[in-house]
Write an enzyme that holds these catalytic residues in place. Structure first.
Site, PDB file in Angstrom:
ATOM      1  N   CYS A 145      65.447  45.208 -60.340  1.00 47.57           N
ATOM      2  CA  CYS A 145      66.571  45.957 -59.755  1.00 47.57           C
ATOM      3  C   CYS A 145      66.378  46.274 -58.270  1.00 47.57           C
ATOM      4  O   CYS A 145      66.474  45.384 -57.448  1.00 47.57           O
ATOM      5  CB  CYS A 145      66.858  47.197 -60.587  1.00 47.57           C
ATOM      6  SG  CYS A 145      68.538  47.794 -60.338  1.00 47.57           S
ATOM      7  N   ARG A 193      79.931  50.794 -59.903  1.00 50.08           N
ATOM      8  CA  ARG A 193      78.573  50.331 -60.185  1.00 50.08           C
ATOM      9  C   ARG A 193      78.621  49.426 -61.401  1.00 50.08           C
ATOM     10  O   ARG A 193      79.466  49.573 -62.285  1.00 50.08           O
ATOM     11  CB  ARG A 193      77.655  51.530 -60.474  1.00 50.08           C
ATOM     12  CG  ARG A 193      77.438  52.448 -59.292  1.00 50.08           C
ATOM     13  CD  ARG A 193      76.454  53.549 -59.650  1.00 50.08           C
ATOM     14  NE  ARG A 193      75.114  53.022 -59.836  1.00 50.08           N
ATOM     15  CZ  ARG A 193      74.266  52.734 -58.838  1.00 50.08           C
ATOM     16  NH1 ARG A 193      74.628  52.919 -57.591  1.00 50.08           N
ATOM     17  NH2 ARG A 193      73.067  52.269 -59.096  1.00 50.08           N
ATOM     18  N   HIS A 205      66.478  46.537 -66.612  1.00 55.72           N
ATOM     19  CA  HIS A 205      65.529  47.589 -66.972  1.00 55.72           C
ATOM     20  C   HIS A 205      65.410  47.599 -68.489  1.00 55.72           C
ATOM     21  O   HIS A 205      66.031  46.816 -69.185  1.00 55.72           O
ATOM     22  CB  HIS A 205      66.047  48.967 -66.549  1.00 55.72           C
ATOM     23  CG  HIS A 205      66.356  49.114 -65.116  1.00 55.72           C
ATOM     24  ND1 HIS A 205      65.412  49.439 -64.185  1.00 55.72           N
ATOM     25  CD2 HIS A 205      67.516  49.012 -64.432  1.00 55.72           C
ATOM     26  CE1 HIS A 205      65.977  49.545 -62.994  1.00 55.72           C
ATOM     27  NE2 HIS A 205      67.254  49.287 -63.107  1.00 55.72           N
TER      28      HIS A 205
HETATM   29  N1  GLN Z   1      69.830  51.379 -55.578  1.00 55.47           N
HETATM   30  C1  GLN Z   1      70.112  50.043 -56.016  1.00 55.47           C
HETATM   31  C2  GLN Z   1      71.568  49.862 -56.404  1.00 55.47           C
HETATM   32  O1  GLN Z   1      72.210  50.809 -56.785  1.00 55.47           O
HETATM   33  C3  GLN Z   1      69.174  49.666 -57.156  1.00 55.47           C
HETATM   34  C4  GLN Z   1      69.351  50.520 -58.371  1.00 55.47           C
HETATM   35  C5  GLN Z   1      68.272  50.344 -59.413  1.00 55.47           C
HETATM   36  O2  GLN Z   1      67.136  49.993 -59.123  1.00 55.47           O
HETATM   37  N2  GLN Z   1      68.625  50.669 -60.640  1.00 55.47           N
HETATM   38  O3  GLN Z   1      72.078  48.757 -56.337  1.00 55.47           O
END
Ligand code: GLN
Length: 245
Positions: free
Chosen positions: A95, A129, A195
């Site tokens: 990620c 998101r 994850h």
């Molecule tokens: N901050 C990054 C995003 O939002 C990665 C997020 C994460 O590692 N879950 O894209």
């Protein structure tokens, strides 16, 4: 007896969603087989010895932590990571860590530098998101296998034309929610949005990475109850029916 030498990059900053569980799994898989296991860390300002580790690991992070990490990593670890990847060390990034393996992460008018190990760019485009359970089909030279996990990212990642994704999305969003691909895979460098933590839910991948890092072939362990169960449950959560593989 071979020893797996793992280095976590920025473990206190890049560790959301219990991504450090990936390290616990690597340790357990080695120790249960009588292999050695060493774990080191390299954080802000620390130099990195490309030859001192077999597997380099970086987990996910919030945007604000990525800002500090991105600049430091480009300044203090870029060359070592290229040297390590060049000699076949495994690099696994999840990620936020994955986003920083590429050329840049653009957010809010700023462009964070990546280390350029792979040809990709990540952009905070307008839109929600990308969140949810995800399953992909990947072939790492092991035949086609499923990797299942949970994704939550604002950034959308776009691979360069010659770069290969880690897998094809079976369920979920993947790199950008539109091209049907997830992650990146070049030689022994792997980046993914998944994850879970990733490795406890995909134990075949944990073993495969140990094999790549050490150049050994591992005997299977008795995974039927817990490890296979964790994988099946991650797949069910993503709506991808488990099949034997
Ligand atoms: N901050 C990054 C995003 O939002 C990665 C997020 C994460 O590692 N879950 O894209």
């Amino acid at each position: 007896m071979p020893t797996l030498r793992v280095c976590s990059l920025y473990p206190e900053l890049m560790n959301i969603y219990a991504d450090r569980g990936n390290i616990a799994v690597l340790r357990a898989r080695c120790e249960w087989r009588g292999l050695g296991f060493e774990h080191a860390a390299a954080s802000l300002g620390a130099p990195l010895d490309p030859d001192a580790h077999d597997l380099f690991y970086m987990g996910g992070g919030q945007d604000r932590d990525q800002i500090a990490v991105a600049h430091d990593m480009a300044a203090t670890k870029r060359e070592a990571l290229h040297a390590a990847a060049g000699r076949g060390a495994v690099v696994l990034a999840v990620c936020g860590g994955y986003q920083l393996l590429g050329h840049s992460y653009e957010l809010g008018g700023d462009e964070l530098p990546g280390v350029g190990l792979v040809d990709l760019r990540t952009v905070r485009e307008p839109g929600p998101r990308l969140i949810g359970n995800c399953a992909i089909e990947a072939d790492l030279g092991t035949g086609s296998r499923v990797i299942a996990g949970f994704e939550n990212h604002g950034g959308r990642t776009h691979l360069g034309p010659e770069e290969r994704p880690l897998g094809r999305v079976l369920a979920g969003h993947g790199n950008n929610g539109s091209d049907g691909f997830e992650g990146v895979h070049r030689d022994n460098v792997i980046g993914t949005y998944l994850h879970g933590p990733l490795l406890p839910k995909n134990i075949w991948l944990a073993d495969h990475l140990i094999e790549l890092a050490l150049g050994v072939e591992l005997e299977p362990l008795a995974d039927q109850q817990f490890e296979d169960g964790a994988h099946a449950s991650a797949r069910r959560a993503a709506g991808v029916q488990a099949r034997l593989n």
